[in-house]
Design a protein around this motif. Structure first.
Motif, PDB file in Angstrom:
ATOM      1  N   VAL A 128     -51.398 -20.637  19.067  1.00  0.00           N
ATOM      2  CA  VAL A 128     -52.442 -21.731  19.355  1.00  0.00           C
ATOM      3  C   VAL A 128     -53.723 -21.258  19.759  1.00  0.00           C
ATOM      4  O   VAL A 128     -54.707 -21.806  19.772  1.00  0.00           O
ATOM      5  CB  VAL A 128     -52.116 -22.905  20.061  1.00  0.00           C
ATOM      6  CG1 VAL A 128     -50.553 -23.528  19.309  1.00  0.00           C
ATOM      7  CG2 VAL A 128     -51.430 -22.557  21.631  1.00  0.00           C
ATOM      8  N   ILE A 129     -53.802 -19.940  19.995  1.00  0.00           N
ATOM      9  CA  ILE A 129     -55.057 -19.181  20.680  1.00  0.00           C
ATOM     10  C   ILE A 129     -55.344 -18.070  19.823  1.00  0.00           C
ATOM     11  O   ILE A 129     -54.782 -16.928  19.988  1.00  0.00           O
ATOM     12  CB  ILE A 129     -54.937 -18.669  22.146  1.00  0.00           C
ATOM     13  CG1 ILE A 129     -54.398 -20.020  22.950  1.00  0.00           C
ATOM     14  CG2 ILE A 129     -56.295 -18.242  22.776  1.00  0.00           C
ATOM     15  CD1 ILE A 129     -54.249 -19.442  24.646  1.00  0.00           C
ATOM     16  N   PRO A 130     -56.373 -18.354  18.915  1.00  0.00           N
ATOM     17  CA  PRO A 130     -56.618 -17.402  17.990  1.00  0.00           C
ATOM     18  C   PRO A 130     -57.021 -15.848  18.800  1.00  0.00           C
ATOM     19  O   PRO A 130     -57.861 -16.106  19.562  1.00  0.00           O
ATOM     20  CB  PRO A 130     -57.628 -17.714  17.132  1.00  0.00           C
ATOM     21  CG  PRO A 130     -57.640 -19.198  17.138  1.00  0.00           C
ATOM     22  CD  PRO A 130     -56.905 -19.531  18.422  1.00  0.00           C
ATOM     23  N   GLY A 131     -56.471 -14.657  18.386  1.00  0.00           N
ATOM     24  CA  GLY A 131     -57.045 -13.406  18.886  1.00  0.00           C
ATOM     25  C   GLY A 131     -56.223 -13.367  20.406  1.00  0.00           C
ATOM     26  O   GLY A 131     -56.433 -12.135  20.733  1.00  0.00           O
ATOM     27  N   ALA A 132     -55.509 -13.957  20.663  1.00  0.00           N
ATOM     28  CA  ALA A 132     -54.664 -13.678  21.923  1.00  0.00           C
ATOM     29  C   ALA A 132     -53.485 -12.709  21.612  1.00  0.00           C
ATOM     30  O   ALA A 132     -52.656 -12.976  20.629  1.00  0.00           O
ATOM     31  CB  ALA A 132     -54.252 -15.053  22.526  1.00  0.00           C
ATOM     32  N   GLU A 133     -53.484 -11.696  22.350  1.00  0.00           N
ATOM     33  CA  GLU A 133     -52.351 -10.683  22.511  1.00  0.00           C
ATOM     34  C   GLU A 133     -51.580 -10.679  23.855  1.00  0.00           C
ATOM     35  O   GLU A 133     -50.411  -9.984  23.398  1.00  0.00           O
ATOM     36  CB  GLU A 133     -52.654  -9.340  22.018  1.00  0.00           C
ATOM     37  CG  GLU A 133     -53.239  -9.377  20.557  1.00  0.00           C
ATOM     38  CD  GLU A 133     -53.855  -7.945  20.176  1.00  0.00           C
ATOM     39  OE1 GLU A 133     -53.267  -6.952  20.812  1.00  0.00           O
ATOM     40  OE2 GLU A 133     -54.982  -7.986  19.167  1.00  0.00           O
ATOM     41  N   TYR A 179     -55.286 -13.788  26.377  1.00  0.00           N
ATOM     42  CA  TYR A 179     -56.053 -12.586  26.349  1.00  0.00           C
ATOM     43  C   TYR A 179     -56.180 -11.630  25.069  1.00  0.00           C
ATOM     44  O   TYR A 179     -55.058 -11.537  24.572  1.00  0.00           O
ATOM     45  CB  TYR A 179     -56.201 -11.685  27.614  1.00  0.00           C
ATOM     46  CG  TYR A 179     -56.033 -12.511  28.810  1.00  0.00           C
ATOM     47  CD1 TYR A 179     -57.345 -12.667  29.687  1.00  0.00           C
ATOM     48  CD2 TYR A 179     -55.089 -13.133  29.325  1.00  0.00           C
ATOM     49  CE1 TYR A 179     -57.389 -13.465  30.700  1.00  0.00           C
ATOM     50  CE2 TYR A 179     -55.134 -14.004  30.619  1.00  0.00           C
ATOM     51  CZ  TYR A 179     -56.247 -13.851  31.335  1.00  0.00           C
ATOM     52  OH  TYR A 179     -56.563 -14.735  32.476  1.00  0.00           O
ATOM     53  N   ASP A 180     -57.129 -11.191  24.422  1.00  0.00           N
ATOM     54  CA  ASP A 180     -57.040 -10.376  23.469  1.00  0.00           C
ATOM     55  C   ASP A 180     -56.670  -8.884  24.144  1.00  0.00           C
ATOM     56  O   ASP A 180     -56.314  -8.586  25.103  1.00  0.00           O
ATOM     57  CB  ASP A 180     -58.369 -10.133  22.862  1.00  0.00           C
ATOM     58  CG  ASP A 180     -59.608  -9.380  23.731  1.00  0.00           C
ATOM     59  OD1 ASP A 180     -59.437  -8.732  24.785  1.00  0.00           O
ATOM     60  OD2 ASP A 180     -60.827  -9.633  23.332  1.00  0.00           O
ATOM     61  N   ALA A 181     -56.905  -7.852  23.250  1.00  0.00           N
ATOM     62  CA  ALA A 181     -56.121  -6.538  23.731  1.00  0.00           C
ATOM     63  C   ALA A 181     -57.068  -5.824  24.667  1.00  0.00           C
ATOM     64  O   ALA A 181     -56.554  -5.064  25.354  1.00  0.00           O
ATOM     65  CB  ALA A 181     -55.995  -5.611  22.227  1.00  0.00           C
ATOM     66  N   ASP A 182     -58.343  -6.333  24.563  1.00  0.00           N
ATOM     67  CA  ASP A 182     -59.252  -5.563  25.532  1.00  0.00           C
ATOM     68  C   ASP A 182     -59.269  -6.369  27.116  1.00  0.00           C
ATOM     69  O   ASP A 182     -59.838  -5.991  28.193  1.00  0.00           O
ATOM     70  CB  ASP A 182     -60.555  -5.617  25.232  1.00  0.00           C
ATOM     71  CG  ASP A 182     -60.743  -4.586  24.224  1.00  0.00           C
ATOM     72  OD1 ASP A 182     -59.770  -3.347  23.855  1.00  0.00           O
ATOM     73  OD2 ASP A 182     -61.462  -4.997  23.177  1.00  0.00           O
ATOM     74  N   LEU A 213     -45.310 -30.508  22.508  1.00  0.00           N
ATOM     75  CA  LEU A 213     -46.214 -29.712  21.805  1.00  0.00           C
ATOM     76  C   LEU A 213     -46.904 -28.741  22.785  1.00  0.00           C
ATOM     77  O   LEU A 213     -46.875 -28.747  23.983  1.00  0.00           O
ATOM     78  CB  LEU A 213     -47.135 -30.792  21.041  1.00  0.00           C
ATOM     79  CG  LEU A 213     -47.832 -31.699  21.656  1.00  0.00           C
ATOM     80  CD1 LEU A 213     -49.119 -30.868  22.263  1.00  0.00           C
ATOM     81  CD2 LEU A 213     -48.294 -32.635  20.688  1.00  0.00           C
ATOM     82  N   LEU A 214     -47.418 -28.010  22.040  1.00  0.00           N
ATOM     83  CA  LEU A 214     -48.471 -26.891  22.693  1.00  0.00           C
ATOM     84  C   LEU A 214     -49.726 -26.861  21.970  1.00  0.00           C
ATOM     85  O   LEU A 214     -49.727 -26.808  20.753  1.00  0.00           O
ATOM     86  CB  LEU A 214     -47.867 -25.578  22.921  1.00  0.00           C
ATOM     87  CG  LEU A 214     -48.584 -24.496  23.850  1.00  0.00           C
ATOM     88  CD1 LEU A 214     -48.211 -24.815  25.339  1.00  0.00           C
ATOM     89  CD2 LEU A 214     -48.097 -23.139  23.402  1.00  0.00           C
ATOM     90  N   TYR A 215     -50.980 -26.845  22.818  1.00  0.00           N
ATOM     91  CA  TYR A 215     -52.234 -26.874  21.870  1.00  0.00           C
ATOM     92  C   TYR A 215     -53.304 -25.924  22.691  1.00  0.00           C
ATOM     93  O   TYR A 215     -53.136 -25.633  23.825  1.00  0.00           O
ATOM     94  CB  TYR A 215     -52.915 -28.150  21.866  1.00  0.00           C
ATOM     95  CG  TYR A 215     -53.291 -28.990  23.145  1.00  0.00           C
ATOM     96  CD1 TYR A 215     -54.720 -28.745  23.670  1.00  0.00           C
ATOM     97  CD2 TYR A 215     -52.365 -29.691  23.832  1.00  0.00           C
ATOM     98  CE1 TYR A 215     -54.865 -29.361  24.915  1.00  0.00           C
ATOM     99  CE2 TYR A 215     -52.616 -30.417  25.155  1.00  0.00           C
ATOM    100  CZ  TYR A 215     -54.064 -30.099  25.483  1.00  0.00           C
ATOM    101  OH  TYR A 215     -54.417 -30.635  26.688  1.00  0.00           O
ATOM    102  N   GLY A 216     -54.075 -25.213  21.910  1.00  0.00           N
ATOM    103  CA  GLY A 216     -54.938 -24.096  22.427  1.00  0.00           C
ATOM    104  C   GLY A 216     -56.380 -24.795  22.460  1.00  0.00           C
ATOM    105  O   GLY A 216     -56.724 -25.658  21.845  1.00  0.00           O
ATOM    106  N   TYR A 217     -56.998 -24.297  23.531  1.00  0.00           N
ATOM    107  CA  TYR A 217     -58.163 -24.750  24.162  1.00  0.00           C
ATOM    108  C   TYR A 217     -59.400 -23.756  24.212  1.00  0.00           C
ATOM    109  O   TYR A 217     -58.922 -22.890  25.023  1.00  0.00           O
ATOM    110  CB  TYR A 217     -58.308 -25.794  25.109  1.00  0.00           C
ATOM    111  CG  TYR A 217     -59.531 -26.284  25.313  1.00  0.00           C
ATOM    112  CD1 TYR A 217     -60.087 -27.520  24.734  1.00  0.00           C
ATOM    113  CD2 TYR A 217     -60.429 -25.969  26.590  1.00  0.00           C
ATOM    114  CE1 TYR A 217     -61.552 -28.050  25.262  1.00  0.00           C
ATOM    115  CE2 TYR A 217     -61.704 -26.444  26.994  1.00  0.00           C
ATOM    116  CZ  TYR A 217     -62.165 -27.538  26.098  1.00  0.00           C
ATOM    117  OH  TYR A 217     -63.293 -28.034  26.449  1.00  0.00           O
ATOM    118  N   GLN A 218     -60.509 -23.761  23.693  1.00  0.00           N
ATOM    119  CA  GLN A 218     -61.587 -22.752  23.927  1.00  0.00           C
ATOM    120  C   GLN A 218     -62.694 -23.263  24.723  1.00  0.00           C
ATOM    121  O   GLN A 218     -63.140 -24.393  24.243  1.00  0.00           O
ATOM    122  CB  GLN A 218     -62.060 -21.977  22.944  1.00  0.00           C
ATOM    123  CG  GLN A 218     -60.853 -20.983  22.109  1.00  0.00           C
ATOM    124  CD  GLN A 218     -61.557 -20.364  20.864  1.00  0.00           C
ATOM    125  OE1 GLN A 218     -62.220 -20.843  20.234  1.00  0.00           O
ATOM    126  NE2 GLN A 218     -60.733 -19.322  20.724  1.00  0.00           N
TER     127      GLN A 218
END
Length: 231
Positions: free
Chosen positions: A63-68, A97-100, A121-126
Motif C-alpha cells: 500500500v506504500i509505493p516504493g517502500a522497501e 522507506y525506500d532503499a535509501d 484493512l490497511l491503507y497507505g497515505y502520502q
C-alpha cells in the motif's frame, strides 16, 4: 426371582453408577480436553504471530509505493513514539522507506462492520500529495462471490491509488469526506467507485477509511519530522 431345579435364585443386577463418580469422570475428560487445547494454542502462538508479522509487512509494502523497509510508530496524545523503544498504548502506524531510507508514506490499519462481519484493512497515505495511495483487505468474512469482491474488483481498488485525503484548513479533519458512490461515478475528491452487487461491503470500506483518516491524520500531521528518515 427365577426358579431353577427347585432352588430359588436371585438374578444379579449391576450396581448403579453414582452421580459423584459420573461427574468426576466428566470433569476429568473436560480438564484433559481443555489442557490439550491450551497446549496446542500455546505451542502455535509464536508461529501464528510470526506469520501475522510477515503478512502485515508485505501489506505495508503493497500500500506504500516504493517502500522497501518499514518502522512502527505509536500514536499517543503527545505525538509519535518508536514502538521498538516504548511500551505504550495507542494506535500503531507503519512508516515505509525506500532503499535509501527516505520516507515514502505511512500505512494505517483500520477496521469496522461490513455486511457479514468485521472488515480489517490497511491503507497507505502520502504527505506530499495528501492522498491515500493504496488499500488492501487484511481480513473479511464478506459473502463469497459478492461482498468479497472488495478484495479483487479492479475498478474499486484503483480508487485508492490516488484518493484525495487532504486535511481542512484547521487541520482537524478531512477537507472532503471519503465516501463510496455508484460504480463509475466517482469524480469528486474523496469519492470511491462502488461495486455492483456488493454495495454494502464497498460502502463499509469507505466508512472505515473515512473514520480512521478523520481521527488519525490530524494527529500524525504535526509529527512527520519524527518519521522523516529510517534510523
Amino acid at each position: 426371582m427365577t426358579e431353577q431345579n427347585g432352588t430359588n435364585q436371585t438374578t444379579s443386577q449391576p450396581a448403579p453408577t453414582s452421580s459423584a463418580k459420573l461427574i468426576a469422570t466428566l470433569g476429568t475428560i473436560a480438564f484433559l480436553s481443555g489442557l490439550l487445547v491450551v497446549t496446542v494454542v500455546e505451542s502455535t502462538r509464536e508461529a501464528i504471530e510470526e506469520n501475522h508479522r510477515i503478512a502485515l509487512e508485505r501489506a505495508v509494502f503493497d500500500v506504500i509505493p516504493g517502500a522497501e523497509k518499514q518502522r512502527t510508530f505509536i500514536v499517543t496524545d503527545d505525538g509519535l513514539v518508536d514502538a521498538d523503544k516504548n511500551d505504550v498504548d495507542g494506535q500503531e502506524i507503519y512508516a515505509g522507506y525506500d532503499a535509501d531510507g527516505v520516507l515514502q508514506g505511512v500505512a494505517i490499519e483500520a477496521s469496522g462492520r461490513g455486511y457479514e462481519g468485521e472488515i480489517r484493512l490497511l491503507y497507505g497515505y502520502q504527505r506530499e500529495n495528501e492522498k491515500i495511495v493504496g488499500m488492501t483487505i487484511l481480513e473479511s468474512r464478506e459473502t463469497p462471490g459478492l461482498g468479497d469482491r472488495i478484495e479483487t474488483d479492479e475498478r474499486f481498488l484503483a480508487s485508492f491509488d490516488e484518493l484525495q485525503a487532504a486535511l481542512d484548513d484547521a487541520g482537524k479533519g478531512l477537507a472532503h469526506e471519503i465516501v463510496t458512490v455508484s460504480p463509475s461515478e466517482a469524480d469528486q475528491p474523496g469519492e470511491i467507485d462502488g461495486i455492483t452487487g456488493a454495495t454494502v461491503s464497498a460502502e463499509a470500506v469507505g466508512k472505515i477509511i473515512n473514520s480512521s483518516a478523520n481521527e488519525l491524520l490530524p494527529s500524525i500531521a504535526p509529527h512527520w519530522a519524527d518519521m522523516e528518515r529510517e534510523q
